[in-house]
Structure formats: C-alpha cells, structure tokens
Design an enzyme around this catalytic site. Structure first.
Site, PDB file in Angstrom:
ATOM      1  N   THR A  48       0.826  -1.203   0.000  1.00  9.58           N
ATOM      2  CA  THR A  48       0.000   0.000   0.000  1.00  9.58           C
ATOM      3  C   THR A  48       0.863   1.259   0.000  1.00  9.58           C
ATOM      4  OG1 THR A  48      -1.613  -1.275   1.274  1.00  9.58           O
ATOM      5  CG2 THR A  48      -1.990   1.086   1.123  1.00  9.58           C
ATOM      6  N   LYS A 164       1.400 -12.535   7.434  1.00 13.74           N
ATOM      7  CA  LYS A 164       0.362 -11.710   6.811  1.00 13.74           C
ATOM      8  C   LYS A 164      -0.154 -12.507   5.629  1.00 13.74           C
ATOM      9  CE  LYS A 164      -0.860  -7.473   4.383  1.00 13.74           C
ATOM     10  NZ  LYS A 164      -0.414  -6.212   3.744  1.00 13.74           N
ATOM     11  N   ILE A 205      -3.606  -6.450   8.872  1.00 14.68           N
ATOM     12  CA  ILE A 205      -2.778  -5.366   8.342  1.00 14.68           C
ATOM     13  C   ILE A 205      -3.608  -4.779   7.207  1.00 14.68           C
ATOM     14  CG2 ILE A 205      -0.583  -4.733   7.273  1.00 14.68           C
ATOM     15  CD1 ILE A 205       0.705  -7.044   8.778  1.00 14.68           C
TER      16      ILE A 205
END
Length: 294
Positions: A48, A164, A205
């Site tokens: 991101t 993740k 996350i």
C-alpha cells in the site's frame, strides 16, 4: 503462540506524494490521525506504501522518518521484502538499525521459486534480522503462494514470528492457523477480515484503516473480546467500501479517498495511475454514506 507483535488492527499506511516526491508533512498528519484513532501498529513501505516504486534512498528514509515520528508509541513494521534476496537482507538490516519493531517480508515475486527456494529466501533474510519477521503471502500479486504445509516448515526458521496472509482461500487460511498455532496470523484483505478472525486470525494489516482506523480497530476488538454481534454488524456495514478499495489495483482506490478526505494529494507513481471517474464516484458516495451513519 509467540507473543504477537500486535493484536487487532495495523494500518498498511500509504506513502503520500506531492510533485513526484514523498510528502512527509502529509505523512506526519496521517500518522498522528492513526495514533489518535487507536490503531495498534503501522506498516510502512508495504504494498500500500508503493514500496516497489520507491528508490533505495527513499525506501530507507521513509522507514527512518516513520520510526522517528512514531517514537515508540505503537509498533512500526517495515516492509523490506524484495524479489532479490540480498536486497531484502540489506533493507532489513537498515530497518533494524533504524529501530523498526518488526519486518514485513513478501515472497520473492517475478523471479518466483520452488518451495525449497522460498524457505532458503526466508532463512537468509530472517537470519540477518535482529527483529521479528512477518512472512507476507500475497499470491495475487506475486504468483508465489505459501501453502499451509510450507508454513509448517517456515515456522521453524529463527525470527519468523508472524504471517500476513493476503490469499483468498479460507480453507488454507484455517489450515495454516491449525498447523501453526504458535504464529500470529494477520488478515491481508479487508473484505475477508471477519472470516479470518473467525478461523483464528489475530488481527489485520489493513488498507481500509488508512481512512477508517477506529472502525477497523473496533471490528477486531469486539470480535476478539467476544462481542461478535457488534463485530459482525460493523463488518457488514463497511463491507461494500472495503470491496471498493480493491476494485482497482491497491493503492489506487485508497489514495483517491485519502485525497478526497484532504489527507494528501492523489499523486501515485507509474505504472499505477489515478482511479477512473466511475470508481471515484462510487468511493466518494460510499464514504459519504458511512460518514453520515457514524
């Protein structure tokens, strides 16, 4: 389970840009917003954060600046992965030196690798690190997938202390939690947050937390505290918005809505481009609807 680096919601923070450069003024404003809204941790220079489009010096400075700004108030997780193992090692060493609390290391994209190469990659990066490493699986972007069986071997590597998981196979996610109960697993897709929590995830996350940190935190907190009715209600309320955030390549949608909300410019680096008019309209409409219903 190993002590989690965090539990609940961590923001995969965008990298605000202006006139082709990182906008540190906007970044500081966004960091303070996140902390004031109760976010549990921040991941910097992840997907991101457009890490693939940052120069080496920008990447280092971004991590250093974020760690300094947060100043121990919440954990900082630094994205240090690469398709080149030695580059990942070098960036990981810098992040440890600068004071990051943990590292987020994505699977080696483009080069790809087999299972043995994947394990060797993580062994090399983790052995060089002095901080916990979160293995980051995002097969939709890397064309490399960590299977539950590979996670079983990965968990034995020194310093691997979290996952993740941005895959979409809930059966595999549930099996990974079952096979690796000692590793906290964090959801990597906002639209799958509640299902991931239901099969044992420790949190997320999150992309959506850039704009709705308190809400993302609340979904996790209510679920983990046993108030599932409230968690489900919040999740359903924000589900359409979370899906819109992935209606184009991340971080195109979130950068638009952060600009719309006056946190930063919409600037994004090629090969990514700004959201089209149709998506902008949908994002803005849904954002305004949610603001009114708060």
């Amino acid at each position: 389970m190993k002590k989690p680096i965090f539990s609940g919601a961590c923001t995969a923070i965008i990298t605000p840009m202006k006139d082709g450069r990182i906008d540190y003024y906007a970044l500081d404003k966004l960091i303070e917003f996140q902390i004031s809204e109760g976010i549990s941790a921040i991941t910097v220079a992840g997907t991101t954060g457009e890490n693939a489009s940052l120069s080496y010096q920008e990447h280092k400075q971004l991590i250093k600046h974020t760690v300094k700004r947060i100043d121990g108030r919440i954990p900082v997780i630094a994205g240090t992965g690469s398709n080149d193992t030695e580059k990942a090692v070098k960036m990981s060493l810098y992040a440890c030196e600068y004071g990051a609390d943990a590292l987020l290391v994505v699977t080696p994209y483009y080069n790809k690798t087999n299972k043995e190469g994947l394990l060797a990659h993580y062994e090399r990066v983790s052995s060089a690190s002095t901080k916990p490493v979160i293995a980051y699986n995002v097969p939709g972007r890397t064309n490399v997938n960590i299977t539950p069986e590979t996670y079983e071997k990965l968990k034995k590597i020194k310093n691997i202390e979290g996952i993740k998981e941005a895959g979409t196979n809930l059966s595999d996610i549930a099996l990974t939690v079952q096979k690796c109960p000692e590793l906290p697993l964090y959801c990597g897709n906002d639209d799958l947050l509640l299902p991931c929590l239901a099969v044992g995830a420790s949190g997320i996350i999150s992309v959506m937390a850039n704009i709705f940190p308190a809400v993302t935190s609340a979904i996790c907190r209510h679920f983990l505290d046993g108030d599932r009715e409230t968690a489900v209600s919040l999740y359903r309320k924000y589900l359409n918005f979370s899906r819109l955030l992935f209606a184009d390549v991340n971080p195109i949608p979130i950068k638009h809505i952060m600009s719309y909300a006056n946190f930063c410019k919409e600037d994004i680096r090629l090969p990514l481009i700004k959201a089209d008019a149709n998506l902008k309209e949908k994002l803005e409409s849904e954002y305004e609807r949610l603001k009114i219903q708060k």
